[in-house]
Design a protein around this motif. Structure first.
Motif, short mmCIF file in Angstrom:
data_model
loop_
_atom_site.label_atom_id
_atom_site.label_comp_id
_atom_site.label_asym_id
_atom_site.label_seq_id
_atom_site.Cartn_x
_atom_site.Cartn_y
_atom_site.Cartn_z
N ASP A 194 0.82 -1.23 0.00
CA ASP A 194 0.00 0.00 0.00
C ASP A 194 0.85 1.28 0.00
N THR A 195 1.95 1.27 0.76
CA THR A 195 2.69 2.52 0.97
C THR A 195 4.06 2.53 0.27
N ALA A 196 4.52 1.36 -0.14
CA ALA A 196 5.83 1.21 -0.82
C ALA A 196 7.01 1.53 0.09
N GLU A 197 6.78 1.65 1.40
CA GLU A 197 7.90 1.93 2.30
C GLU A 197 7.88 0.99 3.51
N PHE A 198 9.08 0.69 4.00
CA PHE A 198 9.19 -0.06 5.26
C PHE A 198 10.56 0.18 5.85
N THR A 199 10.71 -0.19 7.12
CA THR A 199 12.01 -0.08 7.78
C THR A 199 12.49 -1.47 8.21
N LEU A 200 13.82 -1.65 8.19
CA LEU A 200 14.44 -2.84 8.75
C LEU A 200 15.20 -2.39 9.99
N ASN A 201 15.09 -3.17 11.06
CA ASN A 201 15.73 -2.80 12.32
C ASN A 201 16.38 -4.05 12.93
N HIS A 202 17.71 -4.02 13.08
CA HIS A 202 18.38 -5.15 13.72
C HIS A 202 17.81 -5.35 15.12
N VAL A 203 17.75 -6.61 15.53
CA VAL A 203 17.32 -6.95 16.89
C VAL A 203 18.58 -7.17 17.72
N PRO A 254 12.33 11.91 9.06
CA PRO A 254 11.79 12.55 7.85
C PRO A 254 12.07 11.76 6.57
N GLU A 255 13.08 10.87 6.61
CA GLU A 255 13.47 10.15 5.39
C GLU A 255 12.50 9.03 5.00
N CYS A 256 11.53 8.70 5.87
CA CYS A 256 10.69 7.52 5.60
C CYS A 256 9.36 7.68 6.34
N THR A 257 8.26 7.28 5.70
CA THR A 257 6.95 7.37 6.39
C THR A 257 6.77 6.23 7.39
N ALA A 258 7.50 5.12 7.19
CA ALA A 258 7.34 3.97 8.08
C ALA A 258 8.13 4.20 9.38
N PRO A 259 7.67 3.58 10.47
CA PRO A 259 8.31 3.80 11.78
C PRO A 259 9.57 2.94 11.99
N PHE A 260 10.53 3.50 12.71
CA PHE A 260 11.75 2.78 13.11
C PHE A 260 11.63 2.35 14.56
N VAL A 261 12.47 1.37 14.95
CA VAL A 261 12.56 0.94 16.35
C VAL A 261 13.70 1.74 16.98
N LYS A 262 13.33 2.64 17.89
CA LYS A 262 14.30 3.61 18.40
C LYS A 262 15.55 2.96 19.00
N ILE A 263 15.37 1.86 19.71
CA ILE A 263 16.47 1.22 20.43
C ILE A 263 17.37 0.38 19.51
N SER A 264 16.96 0.17 18.26
CA SER A 264 17.72 -0.72 17.37
C SER A 264 19.06 -0.11 16.95
N PRO A 265 20.14 -0.92 16.97
CA PRO A 265 21.48 -0.40 16.65
C PRO A 265 21.72 -0.19 15.16
N LEU A 266 20.86 -0.73 14.32
CA LEU A 266 21.02 -0.56 12.88
C LEU A 266 19.64 -0.46 12.24
N GLN A 267 19.39 0.65 11.58
CA GLN A 267 18.06 0.94 11.04
C GLN A 267 18.18 1.29 9.56
N ILE A 268 17.27 0.75 8.77
CA ILE A 268 17.33 0.96 7.32
C ILE A 268 15.97 1.41 6.80
N ALA A 269 15.97 2.47 5.98
CA ALA A 269 14.75 2.90 5.29
C ALA A 269 14.75 2.24 3.91
N CYS A 270 13.66 1.52 3.59
CA CYS A 270 13.58 0.79 2.32
C CYS A 270 12.38 1.24 1.50
#
Lengths: 209, 209
Positions: free
Chosen positions: A79-88, A119-135
């Protein structure tokens, strides 16, 4: 050695088969995928089927099983064409596991993981995650073989915690305490054996780290 | 946190970009793929792009980069429709890494890994490997996005070392000392944090192991 034919597996217990076959490839990457629905509801779910597709341009693939709890994630991406990846990381792997429960509300709120908006992505990130990716979604296809859906996305932006990135571009996953998953429900951290030199015929492998 | 946009990565150093993007998904599975050519030459190469596609029937996927050292492996699979997957354990991970060198002879011989032949498969197994899988090619497709080739195969037969398999079907990767890879050249073993109970809303996650 114990041995199992395909027929043994197909005729055997379904739960044994599911756990066994899920684990056969070995350790898997673990990422929380953050998405937002058209109705502005955030969603978070764990995925062990995220893999490298290419570096130039930077591309990532995600496999979605049909008819599973992950359906919200897939629908939101389509639907939105955006998502985030967040290392656990080790500090919140139990919360990450719990995001797979079938909540009526946002998994961020339900398990107590704070949202980070960027601002770089409409999808939410996990604040505590050490590695975050906007896709950003590039393509989606259903594999004929079993209706699994393969998503290909471009890596638009990456954030990595101080100390997690080395000068040569490699990541120190041990230092970030990034978690890896075995099968469906078993979590591990890594202990480094070695970073090895480029392999060449007739040349002894050297341990660089 | 350090931050990189897609443009930063594309305009930056190629070697940094390759190492960085390869590592972004986190820990990856590591398998040696054994094949045999039409001319009866055995081949062995390390792959970190093997993933679970389904359990019923048992299916596995492998991604092949275009124009790399792995080309023999792909060609042999397309020619013979068979290959083996072999977990890499701590005791031979350096030899496994070294199989990626561009040898003129069989990598089994070049690095000193003994072949195991089994009647169930024409492709060779790695005798010392704690988990060995016979696979049969089902389909192959080239991904438009960057000419990566996606192979889907059925799992025909599995052998697992005594003690590596639990009664419920899950694998004890720590006990087998199965190795996982970060990026292109960095190897780790796993240290278990926990095997967690099935996640349900309102239910505390329990550590089963």
């Amino acid at each position: 050695m114990k041995s199992f034919s395909k027929e043994n597996l197909l005729q055997g217990d379904a739960s044994f088969r599911r756990d066994f076959v899920n684990a056969l490839s070995g350790y898997k990457s673990l990422n929380l995928i953050g998405t937002i629905s058209k109705a502005n509801e955030t969603n978070l779910a764990p995925f062990s089927q995220v893999f490298h597709i290419g570096a130039s341009p930077p591309l990532v693939g995600v496999l979605f099983r049909p008819h599973t709890v992950e359906r919200h994630t897939l629908q939101n991406i389509l639907d939105t064409a955006e998502f985030t990846l967040n290392h656990v990381a080790k500090s919140f792997y139990e919360k990450a596991h719990q995001t797979a429960a079938r909540y009526e509300v946002s998994e961020f709120e339900a398990v107590g993981l704070e949202v980070l908006n960027r601002p770089e992505c409409t999808a939410p990130f996990v604040k505590i995650s050490p590695l975050q990716i906007a896709c950003k979604l590039i393509s989606s296809q259903t594999l004929d073989v079993n209706d699994t859906v393969l998503i290909i996305a471009s890596i638009e932006h990456v954030w990595v915690v101080d100390g997690g990135l080395r000068e040569d571009g490699s990541l120190d996953l041990e230092k970030m305490e990034t978690v890896t998953v075995n099968g469906l429900d078993e979590y591990y951290i890594g202990k480094r054996l070695g970073k090895l030199s480029y392999p060449k015929p007739g040349k002894e492998v050297e341990k660089l780290l």
